[in-house]
Scaffold this motif. Structure first.
Motif, PDB file in Angstrom:
ATOM      1  N   LYS A 142       1.038  -1.237   0.182  1.00 45.42           N
ATOM      2  CA  LYS A 142       0.120  -0.084   0.112  1.00 45.42           C
ATOM      3  C   LYS A 142       0.887   1.230  -0.049  1.00 45.42           C
ATOM      4  O   LYS A 142       1.563   1.373   0.780  1.00 45.42           O
ATOM      5  CB  LYS A 142      -0.907  -0.172   1.273  1.00 45.42           C
ATOM      6  CG  LYS A 142      -1.948   1.413   1.209  1.00 45.42           C
ATOM      7  CD  LYS A 142      -2.905   1.069   2.464  1.00 45.42           C
ATOM      8  CE  LYS A 142      -3.753   2.313   2.404  1.00 45.42           C
ATOM      9  NZ  LYS A 142      -4.678   2.407   3.598  1.00 45.42           N
ATOM     10  N   THR A 174       2.153   5.110   0.183  1.00 44.63           N
ATOM     11  CA  THR A 174       1.802   6.293   1.212  1.00 44.63           C
ATOM     12  C   THR A 174       1.270   7.390   0.383  1.00 44.63           C
ATOM     13  O   THR A 174       1.504   7.447  -0.939  1.00 44.63           O
ATOM     14  CB  THR A 174       2.926   6.673   1.914  1.00 44.63           C
ATOM     15  OG1 THR A 174       3.882   7.367   1.046  1.00 44.63           O
ATOM     16  CG2 THR A 174       3.581   5.629   2.736  1.00 44.63           C
ATOM     17  N   LYS A 175       0.703   8.481   0.794  1.00 44.25           N
ATOM     18  CA  LYS A 175       0.363   9.723   0.046  1.00 44.25           C
ATOM     19  C   LYS A 175       1.405  10.338  -0.508  1.00 44.25           C
ATOM     20  O   LYS A 175       1.458  11.060  -1.600  1.00 44.25           O
ATOM     21  CB  LYS A 175      -0.435  10.638   0.962  1.00 44.25           C
ATOM     22  CG  LYS A 175      -1.935  10.066   1.465  1.00 44.25           C
ATOM     23  CD  LYS A 175      -2.560  11.227   2.603  1.00 44.25           C
ATOM     24  CE  LYS A 175      -3.665  10.668   2.796  1.00 44.25           C
ATOM     25  NZ  LYS A 175      -3.779   9.463   3.769  1.00 44.25           N
ATOM     26  N   ALA A 223      -6.898   9.294  -4.704  1.00 48.23           N
ATOM     27  CA  ALA A 223      -6.865   8.300  -3.477  1.00 48.23           C
ATOM     28  C   ALA A 223      -7.415   8.739  -2.077  1.00 48.23           C
ATOM     29  O   ALA A 223      -7.685   7.556  -1.545  1.00 48.23           O
ATOM     30  CB  ALA A 223      -5.135   8.197  -3.645  1.00 48.23           C
ATOM     31  N   VAL A 224      -7.183   9.755  -1.855  1.00 47.67           N
ATOM     32  CA  VAL A 224      -7.683  10.300  -0.662  1.00 47.67           C
ATOM     33  C   VAL A 224      -9.405  10.063  -0.558  1.00 47.67           C
ATOM     34  O   VAL A 224     -10.029   9.524   0.586  1.00 47.67           O
ATOM     35  CB  VAL A 224      -7.544  11.648  -0.181  1.00 47.67           C
ATOM     36  CG1 VAL A 224      -8.104  12.118   1.195  1.00 47.67           C
ATOM     37  CG2 VAL A 224      -5.925  11.835   0.098  1.00 47.67           C
ATOM     38  N   CYS A 275     -11.105   8.323  -2.336  1.00 51.21           N
ATOM     39  CA  CYS A 275     -11.365   6.834  -2.377  1.00 51.21           C
ATOM     40  C   CYS A 275     -11.539   6.092  -1.062  1.00 51.21           C
ATOM     41  O   CYS A 275     -12.246   5.339  -0.704  1.00 51.21           O
ATOM     42  CB  CYS A 275     -10.864   6.012  -3.326  1.00 51.21           C
ATOM     43  SG  CYS A 275     -10.936   6.264  -5.043  1.00 51.21           S
ATOM     44  N   GLU A 276     -10.542   6.605  -0.177  1.00 52.38           N
ATOM     45  CA  GLU A 276     -10.368   6.034   1.089  1.00 52.38           C
ATOM     46  C   GLU A 276     -11.439   6.345   1.991  1.00 52.38           C
ATOM     47  O   GLU A 276     -12.182   5.671   2.615  1.00 52.38           O
ATOM     48  CB  GLU A 276      -8.937   6.730   1.718  1.00 52.38           C
ATOM     49  CG  GLU A 276      -7.758   5.869   1.484  1.00 52.38           C
ATOM     50  CD  GLU A 276      -6.712   6.265   2.126  1.00 52.38           C
ATOM     51  OE1 GLU A 276      -6.716   6.940   2.898  1.00 52.38           O
ATOM     52  OE2 GLU A 276      -5.434   6.047   1.860  1.00 52.38           O
ATOM     53  N   TRP A 277     -11.854   7.732   1.848  1.00 49.35           N
ATOM     54  CA  TRP A 277     -13.098   8.173   2.550  1.00 49.35           C
ATOM     55  C   TRP A 277     -14.522   7.719   2.169  1.00 49.35           C
ATOM     56  O   TRP A 277     -15.367   7.321   2.916  1.00 49.35           O
ATOM     57  CB  TRP A 277     -13.136   9.749   2.139  1.00 49.35           C
ATOM     58  CG  TRP A 277     -12.089  10.478   3.120  1.00 49.35           C
ATOM     59  CD1 TRP A 277     -11.110  10.247   3.963  1.00 49.35           C
ATOM     60  CD2 TRP A 277     -11.768  11.977   2.795  1.00 49.35           C
ATOM     61  NE1 TRP A 277     -10.230  11.045   4.284  1.00 49.35           N
ATOM     62  CE2 TRP A 277     -10.654  12.302   3.744  1.00 49.35           C
ATOM     63  CE3 TRP A 277     -12.475  13.226   2.311  1.00 49.35           C
ATOM     64  CZ2 TRP A 277     -10.077  13.725   3.679  1.00 49.35           C
ATOM     65  CZ3 TRP A 277     -11.761  14.207   2.100  1.00 49.35           C
ATOM     66  CH2 TRP A 277     -10.856  14.567   2.946  1.00 49.35           C
ATOM     67  N   THR A 323     -14.759   4.506   0.634  1.00 49.69           N
ATOM     68  CA  THR A 323     -14.879   3.134   0.679  1.00 49.69           C
ATOM     69  C   THR A 323     -15.715   2.677   2.060  1.00 49.69           C
ATOM     70  O   THR A 323     -15.417   3.285   3.122  1.00 49.69           O
ATOM     71  CB  THR A 323     -13.467   2.572   0.970  1.00 49.69           C
ATOM     72  OG1 THR A 323     -12.732   2.919  -0.143  1.00 49.69           O
ATOM     73  CG2 THR A 323     -13.470   0.918   1.179  1.00 49.69           C
ATOM     74  N   SER A 368     -12.407  -2.986   0.514  1.00 47.67           N
ATOM     75  CA  SER A 368     -11.022  -2.441   0.248  1.00 47.67           C
ATOM     76  C   SER A 368     -11.332  -1.453  -0.875  1.00 47.67           C
ATOM     77  O   SER A 368     -10.141  -0.880  -0.956  1.00 47.67           O
ATOM     78  CB  SER A 368      -9.976  -3.684  -0.141  1.00 47.67           C
ATOM     79  OG  SER A 368     -10.574  -4.197  -1.484  1.00 47.67           O
ATOM     80  N   GLN A 369     -12.446  -1.146  -1.232  1.00 46.09           N
ATOM     81  CA  GLN A 369     -12.333  -0.260  -2.598  1.00 46.09           C
ATOM     82  C   GLN A 369     -13.850   0.331  -2.490  1.00 46.09           C
ATOM     83  O   GLN A 369     -14.917  -0.175  -2.270  1.00 46.09           O
ATOM     84  CB  GLN A 369     -12.242  -1.006  -4.038  1.00 46.09           C
ATOM     85  CG  GLN A 369     -10.718  -1.493  -3.965  1.00 46.09           C
ATOM     86  CD  GLN A 369     -10.558  -1.972  -5.457  1.00 46.09           C
ATOM     87  OE1 GLN A 369     -11.523  -2.815  -5.997  1.00 46.09           O
ATOM     88  NE2 GLN A 369      -9.431  -1.951  -6.229  1.00 46.09           N
ATOM     89  N   PRO A 370     -13.877   1.529  -3.107  1.00 41.44           N
ATOM     90  CA  PRO A 370     -15.253   1.877  -3.072  1.00 41.44           C
ATOM     91  C   PRO A 370     -16.157   1.238  -4.260  1.00 41.44           C
ATOM     92  O   PRO A 370     -15.593   0.717  -5.012  1.00 41.44           O
ATOM     93  CB  PRO A 370     -14.907   3.551  -3.487  1.00 41.44           C
ATOM     94  CG  PRO A 370     -13.745   3.405  -4.209  1.00 41.44           C
ATOM     95  CD  PRO A 370     -12.934   2.425  -3.475  1.00 41.44           C
TER      96      PRO A 370
END
Length: 315
Positions: A105, A107-108, A208-209, A211-213, A215, A220-222
């Motif tokens: 995974k 990082t930002k 990416a950010v 998609c994390e929010w 999901t 694991s994914q939206p």
């Protein structure tokens, strides 16, 4: 029956080709709004989107909305493939170098660096097509200014209005190369580098950010709706930070016609802000955002679908 190595190679080729597909669903929006963006950025006379639309239609009819777009449309799939491919491979190499596995995974900071690299690579492909697009779309204004350069006179004979300098994108590129050299094809590339680098870093990082929010818990994914929202918002944020350098880029590239106003990037920024205020750096932002949201919804849904397809073929 393909072996594992052959299957992996085929899937890699499918993925590489698939990375060129994301921008194809957005072509109708690009066709409609691209000329508005360039003209609003290079022509201070336009007070807004509808003023620009009315003026283009009154003077050039429907054809004016498609001027100079054949080359960008023909190359959009290639540029998209190179951009998304660079991002994907750069991210994989960074993860493998830092964490020992390309599947780790990121990082930002990893996403930001890979996004910046994908933007910088685009410049070498897009600069000539951007020059041709801007010159073709702005040569109408140059034609309109020429007759009034010496002022109207009742006693002077009526001179025929000169025809367009460029007959099409390829003629434009060859003419620019002949008259201005290779550097003419990369005019404004300094502004383009600044635009693409930080805008694509913002583009992939914000996606990416978001998609994390978006999901759901336990996933694991939206879902598709999450990808649509994240992609659309990422496109808007990217253009929000890109628009100032996009304005400068367009003005530098249009400056090769007739007289030269700007000596370089910094002189263009200072002159534009002094004459029109800081708001000049955000001319065309509304057009860019109107185009960015629906286009990048389609872009990332297509991109994620291609990635999932290729992962399915490997398993």
């Amino acid at each position: 029956m393909l072996g594992a190595a052959e299957a992996t190679a085929v899937v890699a080729q499918i993925r590489q080709l698939g990375q060129g597909l994301p921008h194809l669903p957005g072509c109708p929006w690009i066709l409609l709004l691209e000329p508005l963006e360039v003209r609003i950025q290079t022509e201070p006379k336009y007070t807004g989107i509808w003023h620009c639309i009315r003026d283009i239609y009154r003077q050039e009819r429907v054809r004016g909305f498609y001027r100079g777009l054949s080359l960008p449309v023909c190359t959009v799939s290639l540029v998209s493939s190179v951009s998304f491919g660079t991002y994907h491979h750069c991210l994989a190499h960074i993860c493998k170098f830092r964490y020992g596995s390309a599947e780790a995974k990121p990082t930002k900071a990893d996403v930001t660096l890979s996004g910046c690299a994908s933007g910088l690579v685009r410049v070498f492909l897009t600069s000539p097509t951007e020059v041709a697009k801007v010159r073709l779309q702005t040569q109408t204004q140059e034609q309109q200014r020429r007759p009034s350069a010496s002022g109207p006179s009742a006693s002077s004979p009526v001179c025929p209005v000169p025809g367009p300098k460029y007959r099409g994108p390829l003629h434009c590129l060859t003419t620019v190369a002949r008259e201005e050299g290779l550097q003419g094809l990369y005019k404004g590339s300094s502004a383009l580098l600044l635009r693409e680098g930080h805008s694509f870093a913002t583009y992939f990082l914000s996606y990416a950010v978001l998609c994390e929010w978006l999901t759901p818990a336990g996933h694991s994914q939206p879902d598709v709706l999450g990808v649509l929202v994240a992609g659309g918002c990422a496109g808007v944020l990217a253009w929000a930070v890109a628009t100032p350098m996009d304005v400068i880029k367009s003005r530098l590239q249009a400056d090769g016609q007739g007289h030269r106003r700007y000596r370089g990037l910094l002189h263009c920024v200072v002159t534009s802000v002094r004459e029109e205020g800081l708001r000049v750096l955000f001319r065309g932002l509304a057009v860019n955002c109107c185009r960015a949201f629906p286009v990048n919804m389609a872009v990332f849904v297509t991109y994620e679908a291609v990635l999932r397809l290729t992962r399915g073929l490997l398993t």
